[in-house]
Enzyme design. Structure first.
Site, short mmCIF file in Angstrom:
data_model
loop_
_atom_site.label_atom_id
_atom_site.label_comp_id
_atom_site.label_asym_id
_atom_site.label_seq_id
_atom_site.Cartn_x
_atom_site.Cartn_y
_atom_site.Cartn_z
N GLU A 363 17.02 76.79 53.30
CA GLU A 363 17.64 76.25 52.07
C GLU A 363 19.05 75.64 52.30
OE1 GLU A 363 15.89 76.82 48.38
OE2 GLU A 363 14.13 77.83 49.11
N1 COS Z 1 22.34 65.63 44.66
C1 COS Z 1 22.00 64.23 44.84
N2 COS Z 1 22.17 63.51 46.01
C2 COS Z 1 22.85 63.91 47.20
C3 COS Z 1 23.23 65.36 47.06
C4 COS Z 1 22.92 65.98 45.86
N3 COS Z 1 23.16 67.51 46.00
N4 COS Z 1 23.62 65.31 48.41
C5 COS Z 1 23.79 64.19 49.00
N5 COS Z 1 23.11 63.27 48.16
C6 COS Z 1 22.89 61.96 48.34
C7 COS Z 1 24.13 61.20 48.71
O1 COS Z 1 24.72 60.76 47.50
C8 COS Z 1 23.71 59.87 49.63
O2 COS Z 1 23.11 59.23 48.70
P1 COS Z 1 23.94 57.55 48.54
O3 COS Z 1 24.07 57.12 49.72
O4 COS Z 1 23.06 56.85 47.60
O5 COS Z 1 25.16 58.00 47.93
C9 COS Z 1 22.48 60.41 50.42
O6 COS Z 1 22.11 61.81 49.64
C10 COS Z 1 23.15 61.00 51.90
O7 COS Z 1 23.97 61.75 51.72
P2 COS Z 1 25.15 62.03 52.99
O8 COS Z 1 25.83 60.83 53.28
O9 COS Z 1 26.09 63.06 52.19
O10 COS Z 1 24.16 62.53 53.96
P3 COS Z 1 24.45 63.57 55.10
O11 COS Z 1 23.65 63.16 56.27
O12 COS Z 1 25.92 63.55 55.49
O13 COS Z 1 24.11 65.20 55.06
C11 COS Z 1 23.92 67.16 53.75
C12 COS Z 1 24.15 65.52 53.79
C13 COS Z 1 24.45 67.94 55.17
C14 COS Z 1 24.48 67.57 52.40
C15 COS Z 1 22.38 67.15 53.87
O14 COS Z 1 21.71 66.50 54.92
C16 COS Z 1 21.70 68.78 53.67
O15 COS Z 1 21.98 69.15 52.45
N6 COS Z 1 21.31 69.07 54.72
C17 COS Z 1 20.53 70.52 54.85
C18 COS Z 1 19.23 70.38 54.38
C19 COS Z 1 18.71 71.56 54.31
O16 COS Z 1 19.12 72.52 53.31
N7 COS Z 1 17.60 72.23 55.11
C20 COS Z 1 16.83 73.18 54.93
C21 COS Z 1 15.72 72.67 54.60
S1 COS Z 1 14.82 73.69 53.35
S2 COS Z 1 14.17 75.39 53.98
#
Ligand code: COS
Length: 380
Positions: A363
């Protein structure tokens, strides 16, 4: 500021503690050894309302708050983190996601059975090449009018074989990048939906983790969650709450190991006295207690934020980052306090040490939490 828990919150915490002691503890070592899913125990947790804790009664849940949920997670995780991850995924990722963003039909068809524990669910985001980099989804969901055709592979899916309902994140329109991603509800048994072999794991060995393979799976459009292109936001929103559940799991693993180490230090003698009388051990216990208490405050604060309509992306990420580190540090020290016995299965702490590691990975790894935290603190 009020740190007092309500009567109801205390009662549910006690119920979880009793359940962990009477139903999870017997057999926990064997289930870990054999990688055996706790089928009977999951059924009983469903009857106790632990599988749909935050889901409203209208949809088969217990209608409780997130604070109650994290306390139950802590108590279950003290004893059996394999059982608690099943609870966490079903509650935070599946039921919460469906209740918050699903249609009334989806709630009637799936949520009621999931929240009551009749069936359990899985959340399917990670892929062989998209774990942390979650926008790089290779699984496709091609729009065919009234249905989608899904192809691809998902990896490390908790409840991979035991689930009946799967929330699958897939790319519909690659040109739109993350805005072209959808979240779809798949059912076990849909033609073309295969479950890969069970992963052999270091920890949380009682939970079943599988890869999933989709070959031209036909999914009706009414199974899409939210508007077209909402899938990535759905995953992010859902995971933000999921991280609070995993933080609570890490807290429980830490406090379970600490309690065992404290009790052991009061009975094990060395150099003519119980080892707790040696400052080398007493100071370890002091550090463990302090760090666990700090983690508990962070977990409860994140849960309270969620219950009070505050933003919880930051507090949840911080709680997970910190509590998972405390879980690692505490379990390593708990093994050390147990000495040779710490290395032996019957003392439980070696299992807790193995279980702790995953809380820094799933997560969102600790490194991902630092991305979330640093972006949040730097934005203003
Ligand atoms: N709530 C709502 N929207 C979100 C958000 C959140 N917590 N975090 C990111 N977003 C949205 C952003 O606003 C963006 O949308 P808009 O372009 O419409 O503004 C979109 O998602 C993409 O976000 P971002 O540009 O920040 O993407 P990145 O590729 O830089 O990555 C992270 C963002 C690293 C935070 C994300 O890829 C992540 O959480 N990765 C880990 C995933 C994970 O937990 N994997 C484990 C699998 S489950 S066991």
């Amino acid at each position: 500021m009020d740190f007092k828990l309500s009567e109801e919150q205390l009662l549910i915490k006690e119920a979880a503690r009793d359940f962990a002691k009477t139903e999870l503890l017997p057999g926990v070592i064997e289930r870990d050894e054999k990688q055996e899913f706790p089928t009977e125990q999951v059924k009983k947790m469903g009857e106790l309302g632990f599988l749909g804790m935050m889901t409203s009664a209208e949809y088969g849940g217990s209608g409780m708050d997130t604070v109650s949920y994290v306390m139950v997670m802590e108590e279950l995780s003290k004893v059996d983190a394999s059982a608690s991850v099943i609870v966490s995924v079903n509650n935070s990722l599946v039921c919460w996601g469906l209740e918050t963003y699903g249609t009334e039909e989806q709630k009637q068809k799936y949520l009621k059975r999931l929240a009551s524990g009749e069936i359990i669910g899985a959340f399917c985001l990670s892929e062989p090449e998209a774990g942390s980099d979650a926008t790089s989804q290779k699984t496709t969901a091609i729009d065919k009018g009234d249905h989608y055709i899904v192809n691809g592979t998902k990896n490390w899916i908790t409840n991979g074989n035991s689930a009946d309902v799967y929330l699958v994140i897939a790319q519909t329109d690659p040109e739109k990048k993350h805005k072209g991603i959808n979240a779809l509800i798949l059912e076990k048994g849909m033609p073309g939906f295969e479950i890969g072999p069970k992963e052999q794991k270091l920890g949380i060995r009682g939970s079943d983790t599988h890869s999933l393979i989709f070959n031209d799976v036909k999914v009706p459009k009414e199974n899409r969650i939210g508007e077209d292109g909402f899938g990535f936001k759905f995953a992010m929103k859902t995971l933000a709450g999921g991280r609070i559940g995993i933080a609570a799991q890490a807290l429980g693993i830490a406090s379970g190991a600490y309690e065992l180490a404290k009790e052991y230090s009061k009975v094990r003698k060395a150099f003519g006295t119980e080892i707790c009388n040696h400052q080398a051990i007493a100071f370890k216990l002091a550090d463990m207690h302090t760090q666990i208490e700090a983690a508990r405050h962070m977990v409860l604060k994140a849960a309270w934020d969620k219950d009070n309509g505050n933003d919880y992306d930051l507090s949840g990420a911080m709680a997970k980052l910190y509590a998972s580190q405390v879980a690692m540090d505490t379990t390593i020290e708990a093994v050390q306090i147990h000495g040779g016995n710490g290395y032996v299965k019957e003392y439980h702490v070696e299992r807790l040490m193995r279980d702790a590691k995953i809380t820094q990975i799933y997560e969102g790894t600790s490194e991902i939490q630092k991305i979330v935290i640093s972006r949040s603190v730097l934005k203003d």
